[in-house]
Design a protein around this motif. Structure first.
Motif, PDB file in Angstrom:
ATOM      1  N   ALA A 169       8.394  23.600  14.817  1.00 24.39           N
ATOM      2  CA  ALA A 169       8.856  22.338  14.240  1.00 24.39           C
ATOM      3  C   ALA A 169       9.098  22.584  12.761  1.00 24.39           C
ATOM      4  N   TYR A 170      10.140  21.953  12.211  1.00 27.01           N
ATOM      5  CA  TYR A 170      10.476  22.134  10.803  1.00 27.01           C
ATOM      6  C   TYR A 170      11.434  21.016  10.399  1.00 27.01           C
ATOM      7  N   PRO A 171      11.397  20.581   9.154  1.00 27.67           N
ATOM      8  CA  PRO A 171      12.286  19.486   8.748  1.00 27.67           C
ATOM      9  C   PRO A 171      13.779  19.833   8.775  1.00 27.67           C
TER      10      PRO A 171
ATOM     11  N   GLY B 267      15.164  12.026  12.010  1.00 29.38           N
ATOM     12  CA  GLY B 267      14.950  12.149  10.572  1.00 29.38           C
ATOM     13  C   GLY B 267      15.131  10.834   9.828  1.00 29.38           C
TER      14      GLY B 267
ATOM     15  N   GLU C 231      10.073  15.398  12.770  1.00 30.15           N
ATOM     16  CA  GLU C 231      10.629  16.731  12.576  1.00 30.15           C
ATOM     17  C   GLU C 231      11.308  17.237  13.845  1.00 30.15           C
TER      18      GLU C 231
ATOM     19  N   GLU D 157      12.099  19.770  16.714  1.00 30.20           N
ATOM     20  CA  GLU D 157      11.139  20.660  17.364  1.00 30.20           C
ATOM     21  C   GLU D 157      11.812  21.470  18.464  1.00 30.20           C
TER      22      GLU D 157
END
Length: 106
Positions: free
Chosen positions: A9-11, A38, A50, A52
């Motif tokens: 997971a990351y923005p 977002g 976020e 994923e």
């Protein structure tokens, strides 16, 4: 699909999509989730917004290794290999044969 596990997971949705593509090209089926949440940040907890990548539990260990290598590079250089499908000789960095699409088996 709720039995799947999150492996990344990351923005940044582009990085998450890249990780998804790495897994898919290595023959690990994966699913993208939360790509459009977002805009809910602030109203929803950030960790739930976020983007994923999720995989089936039996693929989680291999997926985590592939994710780490995609982000940091391989731990050690892999040797060249010969495709079991067509006999093409490939550099160690490749997971899939460019000639016939067979995945590396080691």
């Amino acid at each position: 699909m709720s039995a799947w596990v999150r492996v990344f997971a990351y923005p940044n949705a582009l990085l998450v999509s890249h990780v998804h593509n790495v897994l898919e090209s290595a023959g690990v089926p994966s699913e993208l989730r939360n790509l459009t949440l977002g805009g809910g940040a602030g109203d929803l907890p950030l960790g739930e917004c976020e983007p994923e990548v999720w995989v089936a539990p039996h693929n989680a260990a291999r997926a985590k290794i592939l994710v780490r290598e995609a982000l940091e590079g391989p731990v050690e250089a892999r040797p060249a290999w010969t495709c079991p499908g067509c006999g093409e000789r490939l550099e160690g960095a490749f997971e899939t044969c460019w000639a016939c699409g067979t995945h590396r088996r080691d």
